[in-house]
Design a protein around this motif. Structure first.
Motif, PDB file in Angstrom:
ATOM      1  N   ASP A 160       0.832  -1.208   0.000  1.00  0.00           N
ATOM      2  CA  ASP A 160       0.000   0.000   0.000  1.00  0.00           C
ATOM      3  C   ASP A 160       0.869   1.262   0.000  1.00  0.00           C
ATOM      4  O   ASP A 160       0.564   2.234  -0.693  1.00  0.00           O
TER       5      ASP A 160
ATOM      6  N   ASP B  31      -2.137  -0.474  -5.776  1.00  0.00           N
ATOM      7  CA  ASP B  31      -1.543  -1.816  -5.731  1.00  0.00           C
ATOM      8  C   ASP B  31      -2.646  -2.855  -5.927  1.00  0.00           C
ATOM      9  O   ASP B  31      -3.803  -2.623  -5.591  1.00  0.00           O
TER      10      ASP B  31
ATOM     11  N   SER C  94      -4.369  -5.831  -4.887  1.00  0.00           N
ATOM     12  CA  SER C  94      -4.616  -6.786  -3.810  1.00  0.00           C
ATOM     13  C   SER C  94      -5.827  -7.657  -4.112  1.00  0.00           C
ATOM     14  O   SER C  94      -5.871  -8.816  -3.723  1.00  0.00           O
TER      15      SER C  94
ATOM     16  N   ARG D 235      -4.681   7.594  -6.454  1.00  0.00           N
ATOM     17  CA  ARG D 235      -5.494   6.873  -7.435  1.00  0.00           C
ATOM     18  C   ARG D 235      -6.177   7.822  -8.413  1.00  0.00           C
ATOM     19  O   ARG D 235      -6.627   7.412  -9.473  1.00  0.00           O
TER      20      ARG D 235
HETATM   21 MG    MG Z   1      -4.074  -1.053  -1.658  1.00  0.00          MG
END
Ligand code: MG
Length: 329
Positions: free
Chosen positions: A72, A217, A219, A145
């Motif tokens: 993260d 990321d 996940s 983001r």
């Molecule tokens: Mg994340």
């Protein structure tokens, strides 16, 4: 039962003696002296939800609890510095077992330059390890983001789908897709390793700060996490499944390209970075990937609209590619 302080000291020692901070651990709170903007994240690994003792060692659990948080911070382009560990321990949990978790976490923490600055221990019905990691923002600013712009290229690091394949192999005791463990034991073990001990792309994240326009990321799988980036950026991501980077292991397990690429798009726990960058910096993106020793691949574009459009190897839209959750197949 060892005392709380003893248990936390196990983790502190595992990351090395020199204190990063003015005070802590050992006082009522750790004292930090951040320089500039800080970046903090927390994630829990819970027995029966995120891992099973049958398929993950205590070292694996310690490693992974830190790695998922480092991932993260990597997505933010931050430099990790310190962490707090909160342990939930079932009755009868031994000090040697806590030490094994400390070894797993400590090995990764030392490699990443992270110190344990404090923690908490509580009795719990099952084993859990919750790690909070803090880091520093680079001078070039954090990656968010929300920064993707229409016309940007969409990139991804590493290979996708391996950790999901590894989970299938672990859960099926080797009877996973394509008889992989029997035919290619080394490749199969590699995917199980990616499931149990993921690698966070910390160096790549820092290398991309100031160059990439948005980052997340992976996940919960490319399909789901791409939708999150698209929503935050109020744009649409056009993704060519035929361009997804996949490993030799995944090719051996799923030979048919269409099925393989859909599997890769839905694979959870890749802990790779999905990011956008202006089209004219492609050479720099590739160079920074090389410097961070990780392959980066262009897999699509940012276009007008909302959400994601996934197209197959012939450019046809693909439906039914969804996200990933643990133990709910
Ligand atoms: Mg994340």
């Amino acid at each position: 039962v060892p005392s709380e302080l003893e248990l936390i000291q196990t983790f502190v020692r595992a990351t090395g003696a020199a204190p990063l901070v003015p005070a802590g651990p050992g006082d009522d709170a750790a004292v930090l002296a951040p320089s500039g903007a800080s970046c903090v994240t927390v994630d829990a690994l819970v027995e029966g939800v995120h891992f099973r003792r049958a398929t993950a060692s205590l070292e694996d659990i310690g490693h992974k609890a830190l790695a998922v948080n480092l991932s993260d911070l990597a997505a933010m382009g931050a430099r990790p510095r310190w962490c707090l560990v909160a342990l939930g321990l079932p009755r009868g949990f031994r000090r040697s077992e806590a030490r094994a978790m400390g070894r797993g976490l400590g090995g990764l923490a030392r490699a990443a330059g992270v110190k344990v600055v404090g923690g908490n221990v509580t009795r719990a019905p099952g084993l859990s390890l919750t790690v909070t990691v803090g880091g520093e923002a680079p001078d070039t600013g954090l990656l968010l983001r929300s920064g993707a712009r229409v016309g940007d290229a969409l990139w991804v690091s590493g290979t996708l789908g391996d950790a999901r394949l590894g989970l299938l192999l672990l859960e099926s005791r080797g009877n996973g897709p394509g008889g992989l463990l029997r035919r290619h034991p080394r490749l199969a073990r590699g995917t199980m390793g990616r499931q149990r001990r993921p690698t966070a792309r910390v160096a790549l994240g820092q290398a991309l700060a100031g160059l990439a326009t948005a980052c997340i990321d992976l996940s919960d799988g490319l399909a789901q996490d791409a939708a999150r980036l698209a929503m935050a950026s109020r744009a649409q991501l056009h993704i060519r499944l035929g361009e997804l980077p996949t490993s030799r292991a995944l090719s051996a397990a799923i030979p048919e390209p269409g099925a393989r690429n859909r599997f890769a798009a839905m694979g959870g726990e890749d802990y790779e970075l999905l990011f956008t960058a202006p089209p004219d910096v492609a050479t720099q993106v590739l160079r920074r990937g090389r410097r961070a020793r990780v392959q980066v691949r262009k897999i699509g574009e940012v276009v007008w609209g909302r959400g994601t459009v996934l197209v197959d190897e012939r450019g046809r839209p693909v439906r039914g590619v969804h996200g990933f959750q643990h133990f709910t197949r």
